[in-house]
Design an enzyme around this catalytic site. Structure first.
Site, mmCIF file in Angstrom:
data_model
loop_
_atom_site.group_PDB
_atom_site.id
_atom_site.type_symbol
_atom_site.label_atom_id
_atom_site.label_comp_id
_atom_site.label_asym_id
_atom_site.label_seq_id
_atom_site.Cartn_x
_atom_site.Cartn_y
_atom_site.Cartn_z
ATOM 1 N N LYS A 38 0.845 -1.200 0.000
ATOM 2 C CA LYS A 38 0.000 0.000 0.000
ATOM 3 C C LYS A 38 0.884 1.255 0.000
ATOM 4 C CE LYS A 38 -0.414 -0.357 4.998
ATOM 5 N NZ LYS A 38 -1.038 0.286 6.120
ATOM 6 N N ARG A 136 -9.657 0.448 15.270
ATOM 7 C CA ARG A 136 -10.119 0.971 13.981
ATOM 8 C C ARG A 136 -11.052 -0.063 13.355
ATOM 9 N NH1 ARG A 136 -4.237 1.329 10.690
ATOM 10 N NH2 ARG A 136 -4.044 -0.899 10.399
ATOM 11 N N TYR A 264 13.983 31.155 4.115
ATOM 12 C CA TYR A 264 12.815 31.862 4.670
ATOM 13 C C TYR A 264 13.029 32.186 6.146
ATOM 14 C CZ TYR A 264 9.960 30.794 0.554
ATOM 15 O OH TYR A 264 9.444 30.728 -0.714
HETATM 16 C C1 PLP Z 1 -3.282 -4.393 8.409
HETATM 17 C C2 PLP Z 1 -1.810 -4.221 8.203
HETATM 18 N N1 PLP Z 1 -1.042 -5.307 8.117
HETATM 19 C C3 PLP Z 1 0.289 -5.224 7.939
HETATM 20 C C4 PLP Z 1 0.927 -3.995 7.861
HETATM 21 C C5 PLP Z 1 2.423 -3.955 7.679
HETATM 22 O O1 PLP Z 1 3.059 -3.428 8.806
HETATM 23 P P1 PLP Z 1 4.642 -3.336 8.829
HETATM 24 O O2 PLP Z 1 5.038 -2.305 7.830
HETATM 25 O O3 PLP Z 1 4.950 -2.894 10.218
HETATM 26 O O4 PLP Z 1 5.156 -4.673 8.481
HETATM 27 C C6 PLP Z 1 0.161 -2.830 7.962
HETATM 28 C C7 PLP Z 1 0.809 -1.535 7.904
HETATM 29 O O5 PLP Z 1 0.393 -0.525 8.353
HETATM 30 C C8 PLP Z 1 -1.249 -2.947 8.139
HETATM 31 O O6 PLP Z 1 -2.025 -1.868 8.239
#
Ligand code: PLP
Length: 372
Positions: A38, A136, A264
């Site tokens: 993602k 969540r 700035y």
């Molecule tokens: C549901 C879920 N699984 C796995 C991960 C992966 O986490 P990591 O980058 O700590 O391995 C994330 C990351 O935010 C997540 O939201």
């Protein structure tokens, strides 16, 4: 062909990505691995990283939104994809049409999925989401039974998996164990309704993998950060190879007299006659504004300070009265070149930012160059 690459770019080392995957596989044995891609694969390029992981036979890909999953399908990625985020009921059809696995996070959502799948004469693939402490999406562990019962009752749904997410698996092992207990209590409920062996049960993220929490590995682990070569657990960090090197080139050189202002709000004044170079990147590229007057870069094998406020598109470096730098010289912002290394963990500390938001914060306008 003209080289249209900006001098500012991220070098993504795919050989290191393969290495990190093999470290993770070694740790988790025969279990499946879901590559979390993602947020543009944590800033490294959604499609390119996913293609590489597919070549390495990754078992599953995890994204946040359906749009990311569709981009992967359009790029001919065949690996199963789970959308981890909350479901917008209007998008269910897109999941079904593109063979994308849905996170089922409430009875109401499961009903909507089932109805749509029935209407389209399809079977929706679903992973159930249990909330064991994150607060969540997902049904709370202590209220899960009606949700699970419903999941296995509804038509046109295949429950392929069940999962939860750790909230502090790098730092707080007591809390992590508590979450594991909660998740296990839900699995005993699952046993009443189906054969658990048929499901893909998953819970562990990078922190749990790094801390070797074998009891939490179940059938699949979900790895994001460690896949990209970073871990806050020192021992595990030593096994990994960061895949991200951020570089630019000097775009301007000037000499400023003692007492001159830089940037700035005049937060930096030269203490002597000195040489200032400008770099063509700023906070809009993902070089944090909090590195103003704090960041360090390497030019011609020497470390120099960022001075003045980091601007949106440019920032300045004081190379001192005798420093040597020319327009077009390479500048290392973090990561490594042949001789030098700037540890991203150190940059994060200086910037007071998390490694996740530094990586994801490298903006779209920065080209990614794939090596290895
Ligand atoms: C549901 C879920 N699984 C796995 C991960 C992966 O986490 P990591 O980058 O700590 O391995 C994330 C990351 O935010 C997540 O939201």
């Amino acid at each position: 062909m003209t080289n249209i690459l900006r001098p500012t770019h991220v070098e993504v080392n795919l050989k290191n990505l393969s290495h990190n995957l093999s470290v993770i596989r070694e740790r988790v044995g025969k279990r499946k691995v879901m590559g979390i891609v993602k947020a543009n694969a944590y800033g490294h390029g959604l499609v390119e990283i996913s293609k590489h992981l597919e070549k390495e036979n990754i078992d599953y890909l995890g994204v946040a939104f359906i749009e990311e999953a569709i981009a992967l399908r359009k790029s001919d990625i065949k690996t199963p994809i789970l959308v981890l985020g909350g479901l917008d009921n209007n998008q269910i059809e897109m999941f079904l049409e593109n063979d994308i696995t849905i996170t089922g996070s409430s009875i109401e959502k499961l009903e909507a999925i089932s109805t749509k799948a029935h209407e389209l004469n399809k079977i929706a693939k679903v992973h159930l989401k249990i909330d064991t402490g994150m607060g969540r999406i997902g049904v709370q562990w202590n209220r899960a039974e009606p949700f699970i019962k419903k999941a296995f009752d509804l038509p046109n749904i295949e429950i392929e998996g069940i999962f939860s997410h750790f909230i502090s698996s790098s730092l707080d092992l007591d809390l992590t164990k508590k979450q594991l207990e909660r998740f296990n209590s839900v699995l005993t409920i699952v046993d009443k309704y189906t054969d658990r062996e048929k499901l893909i049960v998953h819970l562990s993220n990078s922190g749990a993998i790094a801390n070797n929490l074998e009891d939490a590995f179940f059938d699949m682990v979900r790895s994001g950060l460690s896949l990209y070569g970073y871990s806050p657990i020192e021992d595990f960090q030593k096994k990994l190879k960061p895949i991200n090197t951020f570089k630019t080139k000097v775009s301007y050189f000037k000499v400023l007299e003692k007492g001159s202002t830089v940037g700035y709000d005049a937060t930096y004044k030269t203490k002597e006659r000195t040489r200032i170079v400008t770099l063509p990147l700023g906070y809009a590229d993902g070089y944090a504004r909090s590195l103003s007057n704090k960041g360090k870069v390497i030019i011609r094998d020497r470390e120099y300070p960022i001075v003045g406020r980091v601007c949106m598109d440019q920032c300045m470096v004081d190379i001192g009265p005798d420093g040597e730098a020319y327009n077009g010289d390479d500048v290392l912002l973090w990561g490594n070149d042949d001789k030098n290394n700037i540890d991203l963990w150190e940059v994060n500390k200086t910037a007071n930012r998390s490694i996740y938001d530094m990586l994801c914060g490298i903006s779209q306008r920065v080209p990614r160059v794939y090596i290895g």
